[in-house]
Design a protein around this motif. Structure first.
Motif, PDB file in Angstrom:
ATOM      1  N   GLU A 104      18.351   5.358   6.252  1.00  0.00           N
ATOM      2  CA  GLU A 104      18.850   3.747   6.753  1.00  0.00           C
ATOM      3  C   GLU A 104      17.670   4.534   7.748  1.00  0.00           C
ATOM      4  O   GLU A 104      16.974   3.416   8.694  1.00  0.00           O
ATOM      5  N   TRP A 105      17.679   5.955   8.834  1.00  0.00           N
ATOM      6  CA  TRP A 105      16.751   5.494  10.038  1.00  0.00           C
ATOM      7  C   TRP A 105      15.718   5.148   9.852  1.00  0.00           C
ATOM      8  O   TRP A 105      14.713   4.737  10.709  1.00  0.00           O
ATOM      9  N   GLU A 106      14.529   6.381   8.208  1.00  0.00           N
ATOM     10  CA  GLU A 106      13.644   5.553   8.033  1.00  0.00           C
ATOM     11  C   GLU A 106      13.032   4.441   8.290  1.00  0.00           C
ATOM     12  O   GLU A 106      11.769   4.048   7.881  1.00  0.00           O
ATOM     13  N   THR A 107      14.295   3.582   7.504  1.00  0.00           N
ATOM     14  CA  THR A 107      14.325   2.173   7.041  1.00  0.00           C
ATOM     15  C   THR A 107      14.018   1.138   7.873  1.00  0.00           C
ATOM     16  O   THR A 107      13.269   0.880   8.142  1.00  0.00           O
ATOM     17  N   PHE A 108      15.321   1.696   9.079  1.00  0.00           N
ATOM     18  CA  PHE A 108      14.877   0.811  10.290  1.00  0.00           C
ATOM     19  C   PHE A 108      13.686   0.733  11.216  1.00  0.00           C
ATOM     20  O   PHE A 108      13.032   0.117  11.928  1.00  0.00           O
ATOM     21  N   GLY A 109      13.732   1.934  11.156  1.00  0.00           N
ATOM     22  CA  GLY A 109      12.359   3.098  12.042  1.00  0.00           C
ATOM     23  C   GLY A 109      10.872   2.223  11.834  1.00  0.00           C
ATOM     24  O   GLY A 109      10.334   2.130  12.666  1.00  0.00           O
ATOM     25  N   HIS A 110      10.646   2.252  10.357  1.00  0.00           N
ATOM     26  CA  HIS A 110       9.636   1.853   9.946  1.00  0.00           C
ATOM     27  C   HIS A 110       9.281   0.275   9.534  1.00  0.00           C
ATOM     28  O   HIS A 110       8.056  -0.066   9.297  1.00  0.00           O
ATOM     29  N   LEU A 111      10.282  -0.430  10.096  1.00  0.00           N
ATOM     30  CA  LEU A 111      10.625  -2.038   9.900  1.00  0.00           C
ATOM     31  C   LEU A 111       9.043  -3.204   9.963  1.00  0.00           C
ATOM     32  O   LEU A 111       8.000  -3.704   9.451  1.00  0.00           O
ATOM     33  N   ARG A 112       9.009  -2.256  11.775  1.00  0.00           N
ATOM     34  CA  ARG A 112       8.144  -2.917  12.535  1.00  0.00           C
ATOM     35  C   ARG A 112       5.969  -2.627  11.640  1.00  0.00           C
ATOM     36  O   ARG A 112       4.781  -3.459  11.771  1.00  0.00           O
TER      37      ARG A 112
ATOM     38  N   LEU B 155       0.822  -0.987   0.343  1.00  0.00           N
ATOM     39  CA  LEU B 155       0.185  -0.361   0.257  1.00  0.00           C
ATOM     40  C   LEU B 155       0.768   1.189  -0.105  1.00  0.00           C
ATOM     41  O   LEU B 155       2.030   0.994   0.739  1.00  0.00           O
ATOM     42  N   LEU B 156      -0.213   2.199  -0.855  1.00  0.00           N
ATOM     43  CA  LEU B 156       1.045   3.276  -0.993  1.00  0.00           C
ATOM     44  C   LEU B 156       0.594   4.314   0.110  1.00  0.00           C
ATOM     45  O   LEU B 156      -0.015   5.669   0.426  1.00  0.00           O
ATOM     46  N   THR B 157       1.285   4.272   1.266  1.00  0.00           N
ATOM     47  CA  THR B 157       0.747   4.725   2.850  1.00  0.00           C
ATOM     48  C   THR B 157       2.254   5.422   3.039  1.00  0.00           C
ATOM     49  O   THR B 157       3.087   4.908   2.979  1.00  0.00           O
ATOM     50  N   ARG B 158       2.023   5.621   4.116  1.00  0.00           N
ATOM     51  CA  ARG B 158       2.816   7.034   5.020  1.00  0.00           C
ATOM     52  C   ARG B 158       4.415   5.943   5.505  1.00  0.00           C
ATOM     53  O   ARG B 158       5.308   6.260   5.363  1.00  0.00           O
ATOM     54  N   PRO B 159       4.520   5.166   6.065  1.00  0.00           N
ATOM     55  CA  PRO B 159       5.075   3.811   5.974  1.00  0.00           C
ATOM     56  C   PRO B 159       6.024   3.690   5.163  1.00  0.00           C
ATOM     57  O   PRO B 159       7.508   4.294   4.869  1.00  0.00           O
ATOM     58  N   LEU B 160       5.598   3.483   3.528  1.00  0.00           N
ATOM     59  CA  LEU B 160       6.365   3.121   2.952  1.00  0.00           C
ATOM     60  C   LEU B 160       7.142   4.406   1.694  1.00  0.00           C
ATOM     61  O   LEU B 160       8.180   4.896   1.676  1.00  0.00           O
ATOM     62  N   LEU B 161       6.031   5.206   1.853  1.00  0.00           N
ATOM     63  CA  LEU B 161       6.756   6.773   1.559  1.00  0.00           C
ATOM     64  C   LEU B 161       7.644   7.256   2.087  1.00  0.00           C
ATOM     65  O   LEU B 161       8.799   8.340   1.615  1.00  0.00           O
ATOM     66  N   ALA B 162       7.813   7.397   3.858  1.00  0.00           N
ATOM     67  CA  ALA B 162       8.740   7.687   5.182  1.00  0.00           C
ATOM     68  C   ALA B 162      10.357   6.875   4.221  1.00  0.00           C
ATOM     69  O   ALA B 162      11.159   7.764   4.597  1.00  0.00           O
ATOM     70  N   ILE B 163      10.349   5.947   3.593  1.00  0.00           N
ATOM     71  CA  ILE B 163      11.001   5.352   3.123  1.00  0.00           C
ATOM     72  C   ILE B 163      11.750   5.572   1.949  1.00  0.00           C
ATOM     73  O   ILE B 163      12.724   5.896   1.453  1.00  0.00           O
TER      74      ILE B 163
END
Length: 290
Positions: free
Chosen positions: A216-224, A175-183
């Motif tokens: 990288e911070w956004e990626t690890f922060g949004h993995l969950r 889904l094109l939602t905030r977690p993906l866009l933040a990365i």
């Protein structure tokens, strides 16, 4: 097209529409209701969507690399002639990357794939193949050839992972939602400064390092958050981590602005005159006449 006001509403709608698919991959309306027997009928609906996504993804990557191989030949021959005109196309390809990547992502449609191919693979300029072929062209294993090879593989994997994300958005596996866009957003911003390296390499590298840390911070922060409960296929976390593989530092390149095409051109020289762009052989001695 349905428009949603927030991520929670999108996720709720997604789960409602695919409820059975998310609960069990064995659920298959294709077999249970339509009763169709075919080579692909053993796949569940969710697995078949993954299969279609992979076909879409491989087609995109092959087209991009094919463009580098076909268009790159002409570009390398043009760039080998030198002159200011040879750098215009390469600079333009770097400039439009961010725009074309955004068009392909937010279109959520196969009509965005041409923009994805042109953007990721730099209008056919041989960025990926240039590094790999130049590593081979050196003719021996040393630090320089290993450096070029690793950089080529990093670009190949990073761009393939980016294409996989877009293809999954198209098939609604992500889904094109905030977690993906933040990365994704820090990567888009990072390419705003691609041309800065020709004016001030120090500032360019500093900006890229800062944005790389943010990415990288956004990626690890949004993995969950990249879970099936939030509308993401199980491949999403691995894909996000794969995109971490490409650094912004490259081996020393020729000073000419159309650098990657020069790397590619070096591979096109006859084998008995094999040379590297960085270390050309000395000219032959002038014959003397008695």
């Amino acid at each position: 097209m349905t428009y949603y006001t927030n991520d929670a509403e999108i996720t709720a709608s997604f789960i409602e529409e695919r409820g059975q698919h998310e609960k069990s991959e064995s659920y298959d309306i294709y077999k249970e209701v339509l009763d169709i027997d075919s080579p692909s009928s053993f796949l569940s609906d969710l697995s078949f969507t993954r299969y279609a996504t992979i076909v879409l993804w491989i087609t995109t990557v092959v087209t991009g690399l094919g463009a580098e191989a076909i268009v790159g030949t002409a570009m390398s021959e043009f760039a080998a002639g030198g002159g200011s005109k040879s750098k215009i196309g390469w600079n333009f390809a770097q400039l439009v990357f961010s725009l074309f990547a955004l068009v392909s992502l937010f279109s959520r449609s196969v009509f965005g794939l041409p923009f994805l191919v042109v953007g990721l693979y730099k209008c056919g300029y041989p960025e990926t193949l240039g590094f790999l072929l130049h590593a081979e062209n050196i003719g021996r294993v040393n630090l320089t050839s290993i450096s070029y090879f690793l950089q080529g593989m990093a670009v190949l994997i990073h761009h393939a992972a980016a294409a996989f994300v877009v293809c999954n958005v198209i098939t609604e596996m992500y889904l094109l939602t905030r977690p993906l866009l933040a990365i994704v957003m820090p990567l888009i911003v990072q390419h705003w400064f691609a041309l800065l390296k020709y004016e001030n390499r120090t500032i360019h590298d500093l900006v890229c390092v800062i944005l790389e840390v943010v990415f990288e911070w956004e990626t690890f922060g949004h993995l969950r958050a990249l879970s099936s409960e939030n509308g993401f296929d199980m491949t999403c976390r691995g894909t996000a981590l794969t995109m971490l593989g490409k650094g912004k530092y490259s081996p020393p390149l020729p000073t000419h602005d159309a650098d990657y095409t020069h790397l590619y051109h070096s591979h096109l020289t006859p084998s008995n005159h094999r040379q590297t762009t960085l270390n050309p052989p000395p000219p032959p001695p002038t014959p003397t006449h008695p």
